[in-house]
Design a protein around this motif. Structure first.
Motif, PDB file in Angstrom:
ATOM      1  N   GLY A 126      -6.864  21.092   2.711  1.00  0.00           N
ATOM      2  CA  GLY A 126      -6.884  22.358   3.429  1.00  0.00           C
ATOM      3  C   GLY A 126      -5.887  23.383   2.951  1.00  0.00           C
ATOM      4  O   GLY A 126      -5.741  24.447   3.568  1.00  0.00           O
ATOM      5  N   TYR A 127      -5.204  23.105   1.838  1.00  0.00           N
ATOM      6  CA  TYR A 127      -4.243  24.068   1.286  1.00  0.00           C
ATOM      7  C   TYR A 127      -4.670  24.466  -0.122  1.00  0.00           C
ATOM      8  O   TYR A 127      -4.942  23.600  -0.936  1.00  0.00           O
ATOM      9  N   PRO A 128      -4.744  25.741  -0.428  1.00  0.00           N
ATOM     10  CA  PRO A 128      -4.421  26.896   0.426  1.00  0.00           C
ATOM     11  C   PRO A 128      -5.484  27.181   1.476  1.00  0.00           C
ATOM     12  O   PRO A 128      -5.238  27.938   2.407  1.00  0.00           O
ATOM     13  N   ASP A 129      -6.684  26.594   1.332  1.00  0.00           N
ATOM     14  CA  ASP A 129      -7.711  26.667   2.372  1.00  0.00           C
ATOM     15  C   ASP A 129      -8.689  25.530   2.124  1.00  0.00           C
ATOM     16  O   ASP A 129      -8.619  24.844   1.096  1.00  0.00           O
ATOM     17  N   VAL A 130      -9.571  25.325   3.076  1.00  0.00           N
ATOM     18  CA  VAL A 130     -10.471  24.170   3.011  1.00  0.00           C
ATOM     19  C   VAL A 130     -11.358  24.217   1.773  1.00  0.00           C
ATOM     20  O   VAL A 130     -11.500  23.228   1.052  1.00  0.00           O
ATOM     21  N   LYS A 131     -11.969  25.359   1.517  1.00  0.00           N
ATOM     22  CA  LYS A 131     -12.894  25.454   0.383  1.00  0.00           C
ATOM     23  C   LYS A 131     -12.193  25.231  -0.945  1.00  0.00           C
ATOM     24  O   LYS A 131     -12.756  24.639  -1.866  1.00  0.00           O
ATOM     25  N   ALA A 132     -10.956  25.708  -1.036  1.00  0.00           N
ATOM     26  CA  ALA A 132     -10.233  25.609  -2.311  1.00  0.00           C
ATOM     27  C   ALA A 132      -9.897  24.169  -2.682  1.00  0.00           C
ATOM     28  O   ALA A 132      -9.779  23.848  -3.869  1.00  0.00           O
ATOM     29  N   THR A 133      -9.747  23.297  -1.692  1.00  0.00           N
ATOM     30  CA  THR A 133      -9.245  21.948  -1.984  1.00  0.00           C
ATOM     31  C   THR A 133     -10.149  21.203  -2.952  1.00  0.00           C
ATOM     32  O   THR A 133      -9.676  20.617  -3.941  1.00  0.00           O
ATOM     33  N   ALA A 134     -11.450  21.197  -2.698  1.00  0.00           N
ATOM     34  CA  ALA A 134     -12.370  20.493  -3.598  1.00  0.00           C
ATOM     35  C   ALA A 134     -12.383  21.138  -4.980  1.00  0.00           C
ATOM     36  O   ALA A 134     -12.498  20.435  -6.002  1.00  0.00           O
ATOM     37  N   ASP A 135     -12.249  22.466  -5.042  1.00  0.00           N
ATOM     38  CA  ASP A 135     -12.191  23.147  -6.342  1.00  0.00           C
ATOM     39  C   ASP A 135     -10.924  22.757  -7.104  1.00  0.00           C
ATOM     40  O   ASP A 135     -10.942  22.614  -8.338  1.00  0.00           O
ATOM     41  N   ILE A 136      -9.822  22.593  -6.381  1.00  0.00           N
ATOM     42  CA  ILE A 136      -8.560  22.167  -6.995  1.00  0.00           C
ATOM     43  C   ILE A 136      -8.716  20.761  -7.581  1.00  0.00           C
ATOM     44  O   ILE A 136      -8.280  20.482  -8.702  1.00  0.00           O
ATOM     45  N   LYS A 159     -11.168  17.192   9.653  1.00  0.00           N
ATOM     46  CA  LYS A 159     -11.490  18.165   8.606  1.00  0.00           C
ATOM     47  C   LYS A 159     -11.040  17.661   7.239  1.00  0.00           C
ATOM     48  O   LYS A 159     -11.700  17.908   6.225  1.00  0.00           O
ATOM     49  N   ALA A 160      -9.908  16.945   7.212  1.00  0.00           N
ATOM     50  CA  ALA A 160      -9.443  16.358   5.949  1.00  0.00           C
ATOM     51  C   ALA A 160     -10.445  15.325   5.439  1.00  0.00           C
ATOM     52  O   ALA A 160     -10.721  15.251   4.230  1.00  0.00           O
ATOM     53  N   LEU A 161     -11.002  14.535   6.346  1.00  0.00           N
ATOM     54  CA  LEU A 161     -12.010  13.551   5.937  1.00  0.00           C
ATOM     55  C   LEU A 161     -13.279  14.239   5.447  1.00  0.00           C
ATOM     56  O   LEU A 161     -13.933  13.752   4.517  1.00  0.00           O
ATOM     57  N   ALA A 162     -13.616  15.382   6.045  1.00  0.00           N
ATOM     58  CA  ALA A 162     -14.777  16.141   5.571  1.00  0.00           C
ATOM     59  C   ALA A 162     -14.540  16.651   4.152  1.00  0.00           C
ATOM     60  O   ALA A 162     -15.466  16.678   3.324  1.00  0.00           O
ATOM     61  N   ILE A 163     -13.302  17.044   3.860  1.00  0.00           N
ATOM     62  CA  ILE A 163     -12.949  17.459   2.495  1.00  0.00           C
ATOM     63  C   ILE A 163     -13.102  16.266   1.545  1.00  0.00           C
ATOM     64  O   ILE A 163     -13.646  16.391   0.439  1.00  0.00           O
ATOM     65  N   ALA A 164     -12.624  15.098   1.981  1.00  0.00           N
ATOM     66  CA  ALA A 164     -12.763  13.887   1.163  1.00  0.00           C
ATOM     67  C   ALA A 164     -14.228  13.598   0.873  1.00  0.00           C
ATOM     68  O   ALA A 164     -14.596  13.225  -0.254  1.00  0.00           O
ATOM     69  N   LYS A 165     -15.078  13.806   1.862  1.00  0.00           N
ATOM     70  CA  LYS A 165     -16.512  13.560   1.684  1.00  0.00           C
ATOM     71  C   LYS A 165     -17.096  14.502   0.631  1.00  0.00           C
ATOM     72  O   LYS A 165     -17.913  14.091  -0.208  1.00  0.00           O
ATOM     73  N   ALA A 166     -16.645  15.758   0.659  1.00  0.00           N
ATOM     74  CA  ALA A 166     -17.114  16.735  -0.335  1.00  0.00           C
ATOM     75  C   ALA A 166     -16.640  16.360  -1.737  1.00  0.00           C
ATOM     76  O   ALA A 166     -17.393  16.465  -2.715  1.00  0.00           O
ATOM     77  N   VAL A 167     -15.384  15.889  -1.832  1.00  0.00           N
ATOM     78  CA  VAL A 167     -14.844  15.462  -3.129  1.00  0.00           C
ATOM     79  C   VAL A 167     -15.612  14.250  -3.647  1.00  0.00           C
ATOM     80  O   VAL A 167     -15.980  14.180  -4.826  1.00  0.00           O
ATOM     81  N   ARG A 168     -15.888  13.304  -2.751  1.00  0.00           N
ATOM     82  CA  ARG A 168     -16.612  12.096  -3.168  1.00  0.00           C
ATOM     83  C   ARG A 168     -17.999  12.439  -3.680  1.00  0.00           C
ATOM     84  O   ARG A 168     -18.474  11.847  -4.662  1.00  0.00           O
ATOM     85  N   LYS A 169     -18.660  13.400  -3.041  1.00  0.00           N
ATOM     86  CA  LYS A 169     -19.998  13.796  -3.479  1.00  0.00           C
ATOM     87  C   LYS A 169     -19.954  14.344  -4.910  1.00  0.00           C
ATOM     88  O   LYS A 169     -20.844  14.086  -5.715  1.00  0.00           O
ATOM     89  N   ARG A 170     -18.890  15.079  -5.232  1.00  0.00           N
ATOM     90  CA  ARG A 170     -18.766  15.664  -6.574  1.00  0.00           C
ATOM     91  C   ARG A 170     -18.309  14.633  -7.597  1.00  0.00           C
ATOM     92  O   ARG A 170     -18.619  14.754  -8.783  1.00  0.00           O
TER      93      ARG A 170
END
Length: 267
Positions: free
Chosen positions: A25-35, A79-90
């Motif tokens: 979630g830093y600097p924002d939720v969308k950016a995390t997976a891009d990072i 929300k952190a787990l949702a980010i993890a799910k997005a990362v895992r998909k990629r």
């Protein structure tokens, strides 16, 4: 799930792994997976996803501030787990560890949170505030859900305790390179090399040893690898670059280049 970690170390065939830490979630939720994408493109072998916590006692000012900003923006463990799910998909084969504090798991229910984390693609946990001597329930729950348990050791950990940590850890053992909290450093003391050797002796062939806290340059990486590290772990230096970036495109480009410089040192 922790098989992804073992497969990565096996694939590296004795070369050092690069583990990179980001705050969910830093600097924002969308950016995390891009990072994460940028770091993996640069050569990161393992990603540690920090789940923000209100009292991160092991973290220095850089990561504390990032965690605080994420919390202020409404980033919850879910929300952190949702980010993890997005990362895992990629990144289906990428080892993905959650680094947070034990209160997060206890508050949600250890078994319940472990299951949800596994469903979202997390391979294991790093909990800096949970000593191995008090971790029986955590280890049992992690084993039930196929999660790695990465325990921390410090430069002054006794040989007997190092052996206990090596036995109870799975995935790898996390050696803190310096006394104190996380944060980028300019140099390392001689005791760090001695601590790595002792950790390696304790771990033997049972488990890899990852070294973190303060690593911020390829020269630091080479120092740790020369002392015997199986993985180097870089966090604050990544968060620093995110904090000072002028725009997202520049930030992602810089992170990719930085990860690539660290990965070259690992070879």
């Amino acid at each position: 799930m922790q098989d992804r970690i073992a497969a990565t170390f096996q694939m590296l065939q004795g070369k050092c792994a690069l583990a990179c830490y980001v705050v969910a979630g830093y600097p924002d939720v969308k950016a995390t997976a891009d990072i994460v994408d940028a770091l993996v493109a640069g050569g990161a072998d393992i990603i540690e996803l920090g789940i923000p916590f209100s009292d991160p006692i092991a973290d220095g000012p850089t990561i504390q501030q990032a965690s605080h900003q994420a919390l202020e923006a409404g980033v919850t463990p879910e929300k952190a787990l949702a980010i993890a799910k997005a990362v895992r998909k990629r990144h289906p084969a990428l080892p993905l560890l959650a680094m947070t504090y034990s209160n997060i798991l206890v508050h949600a229910g250890m078994d319940n949170f472990m299951k949800r984390a596994g469903d979202c693609g997390i391979d294991g946990f790093i909990l800096p505030d949970l000593p191995v001597e008090e971790a029986a329930d955590y280890i049992a729950s992690a084993k039930k859900h196929g999660m790695a348990t990465v325990f921390l050791a410090s430069p002054n950990t006794s040989d007997d305790r190092l052996r206990n940590i090596a036995t109870k850890s799975s995935g790898f053992m996390y050696l803190v390179s310096v006394y104190g909290i996380t944060g980028a450093r300019r140099t390392f003391e001689g005791y760090t090399a001695g601590a790595i050797k002792r950790a390696k002796d304790a771990a033997g062939s049972k488990i890899p040893v990852g070294v973190g806290f303060g690593i911020s340059t390829p020269a630091h990486a080479k120092f740790m690898i020369g002392a015997g590290a199986d993985a180097i772990i870089v966090g604050s230096a990544i968060v620093d670059r995110i904090a000072r970036a002028k725009n997202r495109r520049a930030m992602l480009a810089e992170l990719r280049v930085f990860a690539a410089s660290l990965k070259r040192a690992c070879r």
